[in-house]
Scaffold this motif. Sequence first.
Motif, PDB file in Angstrom:
ATOM      1  N   ARG A   3      21.400  27.516  35.802  1.00 45.81           N
ATOM      2  CA  ARG A   3      22.018  28.504  34.918  1.00 45.81           C
ATOM      3  C   ARG A   3      21.785  29.889  35.497  1.00 45.81           C
ATOM      4  O   ARG A   3      20.862  30.109  36.263  1.00 45.81           O
ATOM      5  CB  ARG A   3      21.398  28.429  33.518  1.00 45.81           C
ATOM      6  CG  ARG A   3      21.542  27.058  32.913  1.00 45.81           C
ATOM      7  CD  ARG A   3      21.935  26.934  31.471  1.00 45.81           C
ATOM      8  NE  ARG A   3      22.398  28.075  30.760  1.00 45.81           N
ATOM      9  CZ  ARG A   3      23.704  28.272  30.452  1.00 45.81           C
ATOM     10  NH1 ARG A   3      24.608  27.448  30.888  1.00 45.81           N
ATOM     11  NH2 ARG A   3      24.060  29.311  29.732  1.00 45.81           N
ATOM     12  N   GLY A   4      22.639  30.796  35.099  1.00 47.05           N
ATOM     13  CA  GLY A   4      22.460  32.191  35.443  1.00 47.05           C
ATOM     14  C   GLY A   4      22.422  32.464  36.932  1.00 47.05           C
ATOM     15  O   GLY A   4      23.138  31.862  37.717  1.00 47.05           O
ATOM     16  N   ARG A   5      21.562  33.370  37.267  1.00 43.30           N
ATOM     17  CA  ARG A   5      21.428  33.821  38.652  1.00 43.30           C
ATOM     18  C   ARG A   5      21.146  32.668  39.595  1.00 43.30           C
ATOM     19  O   ARG A   5      21.575  32.682  40.765  1.00 43.30           O
ATOM     20  CB  ARG A   5      20.316  34.867  38.692  1.00 43.30           C
ATOM     21  CG  ARG A   5      19.899  35.283  40.060  1.00 43.30           C
ATOM     22  CD  ARG A   5      18.855  36.348  40.019  1.00 43.30           C
ATOM     23  NE  ARG A   5      17.669  35.919  39.291  1.00 43.30           N
ATOM     24  CZ  ARG A   5      16.686  36.735  38.963  1.00 43.30           C
ATOM     25  NH1 ARG A   5      16.744  37.998  39.242  1.00 43.30           N
ATOM     26  NH2 ARG A   5      15.627  36.263  38.332  1.00 43.30           N
ATOM     27  N   GLN A   7      22.476  29.861  39.762  1.00 39.89           N
ATOM     28  CA  GLN A   7      23.733  29.272  40.235  1.00 39.89           C
ATOM     29  C   GLN A   7      24.231  29.985  41.489  1.00 39.89           C
ATOM     30  O   GLN A   7      24.723  29.356  42.418  1.00 39.89           O
ATOM     31  CB  GLN A   7      24.807  29.338  39.151  1.00 39.89           C
ATOM     32  CG  GLN A   7      24.518  28.456  37.974  1.00 39.89           C
ATOM     33  CD  GLN A   7      25.520  28.655  36.861  1.00 39.89           C
ATOM     34  OE1 GLN A   7      26.031  29.747  36.646  1.00 39.89           O
ATOM     35  NE2 GLN A   7      25.810  27.589  36.144  1.00 39.89           N
ATOM     36  N   PRO A  56      34.305  30.049  32.687  1.00 36.72           N
ATOM     37  CA  PRO A  56      32.955  29.990  32.110  1.00 36.72           C
ATOM     38  C   PRO A  56      32.596  31.278  31.362  1.00 36.72           C
ATOM     39  O   PRO A  56      33.054  32.365  31.724  1.00 36.72           O
ATOM     40  CB  PRO A  56      32.053  29.830  33.342  1.00 36.72           C
ATOM     41  CG  PRO A  56      32.934  29.323  34.423  1.00 36.72           C
ATOM     42  CD  PRO A  56      34.287  29.892  34.142  1.00 36.72           C
ATOM     43  N   ASP A  57      31.775  31.134  30.352  1.00 43.42           N
ATOM     44  CA  ASP A  57      31.278  32.299  29.615  1.00 43.42           C
ATOM     45  C   ASP A  57      30.218  33.043  30.409  1.00 43.42           C
ATOM     46  O   ASP A  57      30.000  34.232  30.197  1.00 43.42           O
ATOM     47  CB  ASP A  57      30.670  31.866  28.275  1.00 43.42           C
ATOM     48  CG  ASP A  57      31.713  31.314  27.317  1.00 43.42           C
ATOM     49  OD1 ASP A  57      32.876  31.752  27.389  1.00 43.42           O
ATOM     50  OD2 ASP A  57      31.357  30.452  26.503  1.00 43.42           O
ATOM     51  N   ASP A  58      29.552  32.341  31.288  1.00 42.57           N
ATOM     52  CA  ASP A  58      28.458  32.900  32.085  1.00 42.57           C
ATOM     53  C   ASP A  58      29.021  33.569  33.340  1.00 42.57           C
ATOM     54  O   ASP A  58      29.598  32.911  34.204  1.00 42.57           O
ATOM     55  CB  ASP A  58      27.496  31.766  32.466  1.00 42.57           C
ATOM     56  CG  ASP A  58      26.304  32.232  33.274  1.00 42.57           C
ATOM     57  OD1 ASP A  58      26.181  33.443  33.556  1.00 42.57           O
ATOM     58  OD2 ASP A  58      25.482  31.373  33.623  1.00 42.57           O
ATOM     59  N   TRP A  60      27.532  34.707  35.859  1.00 40.93           N
ATOM     60  CA  TRP A  60      26.893  34.197  37.067  1.00 40.93           C
ATOM     61  C   TRP A  60      27.619  32.953  37.582  1.00 40.93           C
ATOM     62  O   TRP A  60      27.770  32.767  38.794  1.00 40.93           O
ATOM     63  CB  TRP A  60      25.428  33.862  36.807  1.00 40.93           C
ATOM     64  CG  TRP A  60      24.547  35.063  36.650  1.00 40.93           C
ATOM     65  CD1 TRP A  60      24.010  35.531  35.485  1.00 40.93           C
ATOM     66  CD2 TRP A  60      24.093  35.953  37.669  1.00 40.93           C
ATOM     67  NE1 TRP A  60      23.245  36.644  35.725  1.00 40.93           N
ATOM     68  CE2 TRP A  60      23.278  36.925  37.059  1.00 40.93           C
ATOM     69  CE3 TRP A  60      24.289  36.021  39.044  1.00 40.93           C
ATOM     70  CZ2 TRP A  60      22.666  37.952  37.770  1.00 40.93           C
ATOM     71  CZ3 TRP A  60      23.673  37.050  39.762  1.00 40.93           C
ATOM     72  CH2 TRP A  60      22.876  37.998  39.121  1.00 40.93           C
ATOM     73  N   ALA A  61      28.073  32.103  36.678  1.00 34.16           N
ATOM     74  CA  ALA A  61      28.813  30.907  37.078  1.00 34.16           C
ATOM     75  C   ALA A  61      30.121  31.284  37.748  1.00 34.16           C
ATOM     76  O   ALA A  61      30.537  30.659  38.731  1.00 34.16           O
ATOM     77  CB  ALA A  61      29.074  30.013  35.866  1.00 34.16           C
TER      78      ALA A  61
END
Length: 74
Positions: A3-5, A7, A56-58, A60-61
């Motif tokens: 998740r996050g960074r 990725q 994606p909502d993220d 970073w993704a």
Amino acid sequence: MLRGRDQVLDALDELLAELRAYAAWENSTLETFLDAFAALLGSIENAYVNSGRPVPDDAWAVVADAVRGARFYE
């Protein structure tokens, strides 16, 4: 699942391993890779729609996908 960074860091590790293994990329110079990265990031929503995937909502993704996609994006 990353998740996050993490990725983005994982994507960069993958790219580095490919480079060290002499993988064939369409955008094999730093100039063409960065050009493709910028173009893909600028239109990433379309890339997701065209592949039938939700954006994606993220953030970073999204960056991780753009880093990976820049190898071949035209």
